[in-house]
Design an enzyme around this catalytic site. Structure first.
Site, short mmCIF file in Angstrom:
data_model
loop_
_atom_site.label_atom_id
_atom_site.label_comp_id
_atom_site.label_asym_id
_atom_site.label_seq_id
_atom_site.Cartn_x
_atom_site.Cartn_y
_atom_site.Cartn_z
N GLU A 36 0.84 -1.21 0.00
CA GLU A 36 0.00 0.00 0.00
C GLU A 36 0.87 1.26 0.00
OE1 GLU A 36 -4.03 -1.20 2.38
OE2 GLU A 36 -2.13 -1.53 3.39
N PHE A 37 1.98 1.19 0.75
CA PHE A 37 2.90 2.33 0.79
C PHE A 37 3.46 2.58 -0.61
CE2 PHE A 37 6.90 4.52 1.34
CZ PHE A 37 6.64 5.42 2.37
N ASP A 38 3.91 1.49 -1.26
CA ASP A 38 4.48 1.64 -2.61
C ASP A 38 3.48 2.20 -3.59
OD1 ASP A 38 6.81 0.67 -1.67
OD2 ASP A 38 6.60 -1.35 -2.51
N GLU A 113 24.01 9.29 27.61
CA GLU A 113 23.49 8.80 26.33
C GLU A 113 24.43 7.76 25.77
OE1 GLU A 113 23.47 12.17 23.75
OE2 GLU A 113 22.24 13.33 25.13
N LYS A 115 26.92 6.29 22.98
CA LYS A 115 27.84 6.92 22.02
C LYS A 115 27.81 6.06 20.76
CE LYS A 115 32.44 8.91 21.58
NZ LYS A 115 32.66 8.52 20.21
N ASP A 117 28.39 4.60 17.16
CA ASP A 117 29.64 4.46 16.41
C ASP A 117 29.34 4.57 14.91
OD1 ASP A 117 32.27 4.10 15.99
OD2 ASP A 117 32.30 1.95 16.44
N GLU A 172 24.31 11.09 14.52
CA GLU A 172 25.24 10.10 14.01
C GLU A 172 24.53 9.23 12.98
OE1 GLU A 172 28.09 10.58 15.53
OE2 GLU A 172 29.33 8.79 15.22
N TYR A 225 21.97 16.26 19.52
CA TYR A 225 22.26 17.60 20.06
C TYR A 225 21.67 18.69 19.18
CZ TYR A 225 24.59 21.12 22.80
OH TYR A 225 24.83 22.17 23.64
N LYS A 287 26.65 14.44 29.39
CA LYS A 287 26.53 15.87 29.07
C LYS A 287 25.88 16.61 30.22
CE LYS A 287 25.70 14.79 24.25
NZ LYS A 287 24.69 14.59 23.21
N LYS A 311 34.67 5.61 27.02
CA LYS A 311 34.79 4.60 25.97
C LYS A 311 34.94 3.21 26.59
CE LYS A 311 36.75 6.06 22.09
NZ LYS A 311 36.45 6.14 20.69
N CYS A 405 44.33 -24.83 -4.40
CA CYS A 405 42.93 -24.72 -3.97
C CYS A 405 42.54 -25.96 -3.15
CB CYS A 405 42.03 -24.59 -5.20
SG CYS A 405 40.29 -24.62 -4.78
N CYS A 408 39.83 -27.98 -5.41
CA CYS A 408 40.07 -28.60 -6.71
C CYS A 408 41.55 -28.79 -7.02
CB CYS A 408 39.39 -27.80 -7.82
SG CYS A 408 40.18 -26.21 -8.12
N CYS A 423 41.55 -18.92 -6.65
CA CYS A 423 41.63 -20.15 -7.42
C CYS A 423 41.15 -19.77 -8.83
CB CYS A 423 40.71 -21.22 -6.83
SG CYS A 423 40.47 -22.58 -7.98
N CYS A 429 35.81 -25.59 -10.46
CA CYS A 429 36.04 -25.68 -9.01
C CYS A 429 34.65 -25.70 -8.32
CB CYS A 429 36.87 -24.49 -8.55
SG CYS A 429 37.15 -24.44 -6.78
S1 IVH Z 1 27.64 14.99 21.49
C1 IVH Z 1 30.37 18.91 21.06
N1 IVH Z 1 26.44 12.72 21.70
O1 IVH Z 1 31.17 11.11 19.17
C2 IVH Z 1 30.29 17.46 20.85
N2 IVH Z 1 28.35 12.83 20.29
O2 IVH Z 1 34.14 12.38 19.74
C3 IVH Z 1 28.90 17.04 20.64
N3 IVH Z 1 28.86 10.72 19.15
O3 IVH Z 1 31.81 13.68 16.91
C4 IVH Z 1 28.83 15.59 20.44
N4 IVH Z 1 27.19 9.56 20.00
O4 IVH Z 1 30.19 11.88 16.21
C5 IVH Z 1 27.47 13.38 21.13
N5 IVH Z 1 25.22 10.78 22.00
C6 IVH Z 1 26.23 11.43 21.42
C7 IVH Z 1 27.12 10.81 20.52
C8 IVH Z 1 28.18 11.55 19.98
C9 IVH Z 1 28.23 9.54 19.18
C10 IVH Z 1 30.07 10.99 18.35
C11 IVH Z 1 30.00 12.26 17.55
C12 IVH Z 1 31.19 13.07 17.98
C13 IVH Z 1 32.06 12.05 18.63
C14 IVH Z 1 32.84 12.69 19.74
#
Ligand code: IVH
Length: 680
Positions: A36-38, A113, A115, A117, A172, A225, A287, A311, A405, A408, A423, A429
């Site tokens: 339906e969305f499509d 919060e 972090k 990656d 992120e 943020y 924060k 970290k 290999c 084979c 290979c 193979c």
């Molecule tokens: S706050 C002024 N919150 O971590 C800095 N950063 O080394 C504001 N990151 O460049 C960043 N999760 O890419 C903030 N919950 C989070 C985050 C976060 C991942 C990353 C972000 C930043 C790096 C800091």
């Protein structure tokens, strides 16, 4: 339709699509089916095609991408994008807290919060519309990746509610594990280098020139943020709750803490909790909650004084290397895999670790029976990070990369500048042949969905297929009653045998695959580095396989996005006499080895017949079905009348259409019946 009516419908469709998009990608809920969305999206795209000036920058149709960015513009950040200072121990958190207390000399509250990656992004909204997306770059200026970012479904293109006129929000961009694994499997199948981890994949994807490819890859984004002038919020927490109500994807895993103990509790909860998340985090961020206090604390040259990252150390374990196994993939690439004595690591038992290639074995200086350290970091498969030399057995020999290999016996080869050994025996193979067949039948290639990995193995092991072309020689007598015993993962032996229905399904879908358009067939051939997009580009430039076979390197690299590596791979594929034999056989079987324009007639099997196509089909997309109808002399019509010859019904056909067809006595046929009509 009048322009006024079209505009009203475009607005309504935009509202509906944005609503369902938000529900699905931000709140993980659904109210309508994908189909339906499509249909709604298709209707919007249709109207926008008719009335191009109704296309808005925030139209949901922009999500599918299409814009090509050759060079990303570099733009200065309005507010610099700083990084965070890192900490690894509780005492550093205590120091951070004490520093802040001393400096402010008043009660302070923190927000903890995750972090994420991935790759940092800064989004700018003006009057509720996304106007710009910049990468971090060097912190003072970043790359304008707006076209690519617009394809990320969880990022709102327009906001709802009571939002500030102008602001920036940072977050992120990341790859969820599921899409990352899918991407790497696809890349491996196409003979492309896989990404080492979701972060690299996110960074690579964000910088792709083709936004349609970014759209296909399904990135996601957490926002964390908000910044702007005179924002009406006293605290960071409050600002994010408001941002959620405007449509942003804001985590529910935030905690407001008022002392170091509460922060440690959060850190400890996520230390193991993070392995249950469907995406990677590499720590947590703490924060100061109050914006006024943040301002008072200010910044150092590199980072804010009001925030710190904690970290997590990658989890490590010590174990022993039992042996190194060598696996041969579809493209012939040989991957070494370490078999380890089972060890518990980050909540799971690890028995194997990826070694990637011969260089890694050398870098690690790995000896047989070595005691090794395995690490589970951001990556999904653990890796060996070091060898404990003191524990090496005196008589141990270095692990050597095999020369032949394992499947084979052919001598392996390595192209200069590449790390993988191959290979070269692509035509006989076994894992290469099976892998090529599996790729050929896969959904995005020939979509012969009645065959799967197990059935391919069965046909191969019974000597019925040795190459792709053999699929088209299969017949009822060979297939019916074919048996094979399988040992399942649980160790139980199961039997599989082909019954009449299975046999018919297999033969019907093989037959149907003869109408698969040339670009997809080119992709299905499994030429190294020729993925879906490259196959399309090649088919556009060389609209028949004969023209492609005649192309020299110069002609190949003249095609957009085709470089030396792909050109050489295409040339070496066609340099093989086996490839010529294969193409000849496929031609004789009537497969599409050239671009067929819809005006080109394949047969007149459907002459005088009119069709209404409705629903979702398993072998073809709706557009492909419509094209096939025309290629066989039939006509497509939009709505059912008593003059309609057939309603071609896929899954999820709307109830109104079904009722109308039944009432008017129009025959309703299935995809299989349709294929039988054109299989003359
Ligand atoms: S706050 C002024 N919150 O971590 C800095 N950063 O080394 C504001 N990151 O460049 C960043 N999760 O890419 C903030 N919950 C989070 C985050 C976060 C991942 C990353 C972000 C930043 C790096 C800091």
């Amino acid at each position: 339709m009048t322009k006024e009516a079209a505009e009203a419908r475009v607005n309504e469709l935009t509202r509906l699509l944005n609503h369902h998009n938000h529900l699905y990608y931000v709140q993980a809920r659904t109210q309508i089916s994908d189909y339906e969305f499509d249909m709604l999206l298709e209707e919007l795209i249709g109207l926008e095609k008719h009335f191009p000036d109704l296309v808005k920058d925030d139209s949901p149709s922009q999500r599918v991408g299409g814009e090509i960015t050759k060079n990303f513009r570099t733009i200065a950040h309005r507010y610099s994008m700083l990084s965070l200072s890192n900490s690894y121990s509780e005492s550093e958190i205590v120091d951070f807290h004490n520093r802040i207390q001393k400096s402010l000399n008043e009660a302070v509250e923190y927000v903890c919060e995750l972090k994420y990656d991935g790759v940092a992004i800064s989004l700018r909204y003006e009057s509720g519309k996304l106007v710009q997306a910049l990468t971090r770059g060097d912190g003072t200026q970043g790359d304008d990746v707006t076209a690519n970012v617009k394809t990320i479904r969880s990022i709102p293109l327009s906001l709802k509610g009571n939002f500030p006129e102008s602001f920036e929000i940072r977050g992120e961009i990341f790859y969820p594990h599921a899409s990352f694994e899918k991407l790497n499997i696809e890349r491996e199948n196409e003979g492309q280098q896989t990404f080492a981890n979701p972060r690299n994949a996110a960074a690579g994807t964000l910088k792709l020139q083709d936004s349609a490819e970014v759209a296909r890859r399904r990135l996601d984004c957490w926002l964390y943020y908000m910044m702007g002038e005179n924002l009406p919020f006293a605290t960071h927490y409050e600002s994010l709750q408001a941002a959620r109500s405007w449509g942003f994807k804001i985590s529910n895993n935030m905690a407001v803490c008022s002392n170091a103990e509460e922060i440690f509790e959060y850190i400890n909860d996520w230390k193991t909790g993070r392995y249950q998340l469907p995406f990677d985090i590499d720590g947590i961020v703490i924060k100061v909650n109050n914006f006024r206090q943040q301002q008072d604390l200010g910044f150092t040259a590199k980072s804010p004084r009001w925030a710190i990252a904690y970290k997590y150390k990658a989890e490590e374990a010590k174990t022993r290397l039992i042996s190194v196994a060598f696996q041969v993939g579809r493209t012939g690439a040989v991957t070494p895999v370490a078999n380890l004595e089972p060890v518990l690591l980050a909540g799971t038992t690890v028995k194997r670790a990826s070694l990637h290639n011969a260089d890694i074995i050398q870098q690690l200086d790995l000896y047989e029976g070595d005691t090794v350290v395995v690490e589970k970091g951001g990556e999904i498969i653990p890796k060996i990070t070091s060898v404990i030399l003191e524990e090496r057995l005196p008589e141990a020999l270095p692990v050597s990369f095999i020369e032949n290999c394992p499947e084979c016996g052919t001598a392996l080869v390595r192209t200069e500048g590449e790390s993988a050994w191959y290979c070269p025996n692509s035509s006989s193979c076994p894992p290469q042949i099976k892998g090529k067949l599996e790729h050929f039948i896969s959904r995005k290639a020939m979509n012969i969905d009645s065959l799967g990995e197990g059935k391919i193995e069965m046909l191969y092991d019974n000597g019925l297929i040795h190459s792709i072309a053999d699929l088209y020689d299969l017949n009822q007598t060979q297939l019916f009653g074919l048996k094979k015993a399988f040992e399942g993962e649980d160790g139980k032996v199961r039997k599989m045998s082909f019954r009449e229905k299975t046999t018919n399904n297999i033969l019907t879908s093989i037959e149907a695959s003869k109408t698969v358009p040339y670009p997809r067939l080119l992709f299905a051939l499994g030429i190294r580095f020729v993925g879906e997009t490259v196959a399309k580009k090649l088919a556009e430039a060389f609209p028949s396989i004969d023209l492609l076979m005649m192309a020299d390197k110069e002609a190949l690299i003249a095609v957009d996005e085709i470089g030396d590596r792909i050109a050489e791979s295409v040339l070496s594929f066609f340099a093989e006499p086996e490839s010529h034999k294969l193409i000849e056989k496929l031609k004789n079987h009537g497969l599409q080895l050239e671009v067929i324009k819809s005006e080109t007639q394949l047969s007149n099997a459907l002459e005088g017949k009119s069709f209404v196509v409705s629903g979702v089909f398993s072998q073809f997309s709706r557009d492909e079905i419509k094209e096939i109808i025309e290629q066989h002399g039939g006509k497509n019509i939009g709505s059912i009348s008593s003059k309609t010859s057939y309603v071609l019904a896929g899954e999820n056909m709307g109830p109104a259409k079904l009722e109308k067809a039944t009432k008017l006595g129009v025959p309703i046929i299935s995809e299989t019946e349709f294929i039988q009509m054109i299989s003359i």
